[in-house]
Design a protein around this motif. Structure first.
Motif, PDB file in Angstrom:
ATOM      1  N   MET A  49      15.070  61.747  91.044  1.00 38.92           N
ATOM      2  CA  MET A  49      15.754  62.603  90.095  1.00 38.92           C
ATOM      3  C   MET A  49      17.258  62.327  90.111  1.00 38.92           C
ATOM      4  N   ALA A  50      17.784  62.035  91.288  1.00 41.08           N
ATOM      5  CA  ALA A  50      19.214  61.756  91.413  1.00 41.08           C
ATOM      6  C   ALA A  50      19.582  60.500  90.635  1.00 41.08           C
ATOM      7  N   ASP A  51      18.670  59.503  90.637  1.00 44.17           N
ATOM      8  CA  ASP A  51      18.936  58.281  89.882  1.00 44.17           C
ATOM      9  C   ASP A  51      19.011  58.559  88.384  1.00 44.17           C
ATOM     10  N   LYS A  52      18.140  59.443  87.900  1.00 43.16           N
ATOM     11  CA  LYS A  52      18.164  59.784  86.470  1.00 43.16           C
ATOM     12  C   LYS A  52      19.465  60.489  86.103  1.00 43.16           C
ATOM     13  N   ILE A  53      19.922  61.360  86.979  1.00 46.77           N
ATOM     14  CA  ILE A  53      21.190  62.066  86.735  1.00 46.77           C
ATOM     15  C   ILE A  53      22.349  61.073  86.741  1.00 46.77           C
ATOM     16  N   LYS A  54      22.362  60.159  87.710  1.00 50.58           N
ATOM     17  CA  LYS A  54      23.423  59.161  87.771  1.00 50.58           C
ATOM     18  C   LYS A  54      23.404  58.256  86.537  1.00 50.58           C
ATOM     19  N   PHE A  55      22.218  57.869  86.116  1.00 53.98           N
ATOM     20  CA  PHE A  55      22.119  57.009  84.940  1.00 53.98           C
ATOM     21  C   PHE A  55      22.565  57.750  83.687  1.00 53.98           C
ATOM     22  N   SER A  56      22.201  59.015  83.575  1.00 55.20           N
ATOM     23  CA  SER A  56      22.663  59.830  82.449  1.00 55.20           C
ATOM     24  C   SER A  56      24.176  59.973  82.469  1.00 55.20           C
ATOM     25  N   LEU A  57      24.741  60.152  83.648  1.00 49.91           N
ATOM     26  CA  LEU A  57      26.193  60.234  83.791  1.00 49.91           C
ATOM     27  C   LEU A  57      26.853  58.932  83.348  1.00 49.91           C
ATOM     28  N   ALA A  58      26.237  57.818  83.706  1.00 48.09           N
ATOM     29  CA  ALA A  58      26.773  56.516  83.290  1.00 48.09           C
ATOM     30  C   ALA A  58      26.780  56.403  81.764  1.00 48.09           C
ATOM     31  N   LEU A  59      25.721  56.875  81.117  1.00 46.18           N
ATOM     32  CA  LEU A  59      25.675  56.848  79.649  1.00 46.18           C
ATOM     33  C   LEU A  59      26.735  57.754  79.037  1.00 46.18           C
ATOM     34  N   VAL A  60      26.964  58.915  79.651  1.00 50.84           N
ATOM     35  CA  VAL A  60      27.999  59.836  79.157  1.00 50.84           C
ATOM     36  C   VAL A  60      29.377  59.203  79.314  1.00 50.84           C
ATOM     37  N   ILE A  61      29.626  58.545  80.436  1.00 48.19           N
ATOM     38  CA  ILE A  61      30.911  57.879  80.655  1.00 48.19           C
ATOM     39  C   ILE A  61      31.107  56.755  79.640  1.00 48.19           C
ATOM     40  N   LEU A  62      30.066  56.009  79.386  1.00 50.54           N
ATOM     41  CA  LEU A  62      30.140  54.943  78.390  1.00 50.54           C
ATOM     42  C   LEU A  62      30.458  55.515  77.008  1.00 50.54           C
ATOM     43  N   ALA A  63      29.771  56.593  76.637  1.00 48.22           N
ATOM     44  CA  ALA A  63      30.031  57.240  75.347  1.00 48.22           C
ATOM     45  C   ALA A  63      31.453  57.787  75.289  1.00 48.22           C
ATOM     46  N   ALA A  64      31.949  58.302  76.405  1.00 50.34           N
ATOM     47  CA  ALA A  64      33.324  58.814  76.441  1.00 50.34           C
ATOM     48  C   ALA A  64      34.324  57.683  76.233  1.00 50.34           C
ATOM     49  N   GLY A  65      34.049  56.528  76.786  1.00 48.48           N
ATOM     50  CA  GLY A  65      34.937  55.381  76.579  1.00 48.48           C
ATOM     51  C   GLY A  65      34.979  54.953  75.130  1.00 48.48           C
ATOM     52  N   VAL A  66      33.807  54.939  74.478  1.00 45.43           N
ATOM     53  CA  VAL A  66      33.755  54.581  73.058  1.00 45.43           C
ATOM     54  C   VAL A  66      34.427  55.667  72.224  1.00 45.43           C
ATOM     55  N   ALA A  67      34.193  56.925  72.566  1.00 43.06           N
ATOM     56  CA  ALA A  67      34.839  58.024  71.839  1.00 43.06           C
ATOM     57  C   ALA A  67      36.353  57.967  72.006  1.00 43.06           C
ATOM     58  N   GLY A  68      36.819  57.564  73.181  1.00 46.88           N
ATOM     59  CA  GLY A  68      38.250  57.421  73.413  1.00 46.88           C
ATOM     60  C   GLY A  68      38.880  56.420  72.469  1.00 46.88           C
ATOM     61  N   PHE A  69      38.137  55.381  72.110  1.00 50.52           N
ATOM     62  CA  PHE A  69      38.642  54.392  71.158  1.00 50.52           C
ATOM     63  C   PHE A  69      38.992  55.058  69.833  1.00 50.52           C
ATOM     64  N   TYR A  70      38.133  55.952  69.385  1.00 53.62           N
ATOM     65  CA  TYR A  70      38.365  56.612  68.092  1.00 53.62           C
ATOM     66  C   TYR A  70      39.350  57.770  68.202  1.00 53.62           C
ATOM     67  N   LEU A  71      39.340  58.455  69.336  1.00 47.48           N
ATOM     68  CA  LEU A  71      40.270  59.572  69.508  1.00 47.48           C
ATOM     69  C   LEU A  71      41.711  59.101  69.662  1.00 47.48           C
ATOM     70  N   LEU A  72      41.896  57.895  70.132  1.00 50.46           N
ATOM     71  CA  LEU A  72      43.238  57.346  70.307  1.00 50.46           C
ATOM     72  C   LEU A  72      43.654  56.499  69.092  1.00 50.46           C
ATOM     73  N   SER A  73      43.227  56.897  67.919  1.00 45.96           N
ATOM     74  CA  SER A  73      43.482  56.095  66.727  1.00 45.96           C
ATOM     75  C   SER A  73      44.964  55.959  66.410  1.00 45.96           C
ATOM     76  N   GLU A  74      45.787  56.885  66.885  1.00 45.82           N
ATOM     77  CA  GLU A  74      47.231  56.826  66.633  1.00 45.82           C
ATOM     78  C   GLU A  74      47.950  55.945  67.652  1.00 45.82           C
ATOM     79  N   GLN A  75      47.268  55.546  68.707  1.00 45.72           N
ATOM     80  CA  GLN A  75      47.878  54.763  69.784  1.00 45.72           C
ATOM     81  C   GLN A  75      47.766  53.261  69.485  1.00 45.72           C
ATOM     82  N   ALA A  76      48.419  52.490  70.311  1.00 51.96           N
ATOM     83  CA  ALA A  76      48.357  51.033  70.173  1.00 51.96           C
ATOM     84  C   ALA A  76      46.925  50.553  70.439  1.00 51.96           C
ATOM     85  N   MET A  77      46.570  49.436  69.810  1.00 48.91           N
ATOM     86  CA  MET A  77      45.214  48.899  69.933  1.00 48.91           C
ATOM     87  C   MET A  77      44.875  48.568  71.388  1.00 48.91           C
TER      88      MET A  77
END
Length: 117
Positions: A1-29
């Motif tokens: 179960m801990a592995d599933k939670i860690k893997f889900s966390l990894a997916l959330v972190i990945l999604a946060a990184g992609v979301a950061g790309f769009y949220l920082l649209s006013e910043q330098a590329m």
């Protein structure tokens, strides 16, 4: 179960990184791309800590070791093999052309009695 939670966390972190790309649209590329790269790197680190992640990285390492054992052909062998393939293609094309024209002659001229104009 801990592995599933860690893997889900990894997916959330990945999604946060992609979301950061769009949220920082006013910043330098560079900052936007850096947000994605940091998200990917952190997601990989978290996924690495799971048991399936460990199996995957072990498999990847073993694959690299096996790829190093491959004996690649020399330049001479590669040129010879390529020449043989081209020669075979030419011979096969000639054979198929002659077969097609022979069947055309048999069917149109002899069987059906049609003459080409």
């Amino acid at each position: 179960m801990a592995d599933k939670i860690k893997f889900s966390l990894a997916l959330v972190i990945l999604a946060a990184g992609v979301a950061g790309f769009y949220l920082l649209s006013e910043q330098a590329m560079i900052l936007r791309v850096l947000a994605v790269l940091v998200g990917v790197a952190l997601a990989v680190v978290v996924a690495w800590k799971t048991e399936p992640g460990q199996r995957f990285f072990n498999f990847a390492n073993e694959s690299v070791v096996e790829a190093r054992k491959v004996v690649w052909p020399s330049r001479k062998e590669t040129v010879q093999t390529t020449a043989m393939v081209f020669a075979f293609v030419v011979v096969m094309a000639l054979f198929l052309y002659l077969t097609d024209k022979s069947l055309e002659w048999v069917l149109y001229d002899l069987v059906l009695g049609w003459k080409k104009s």
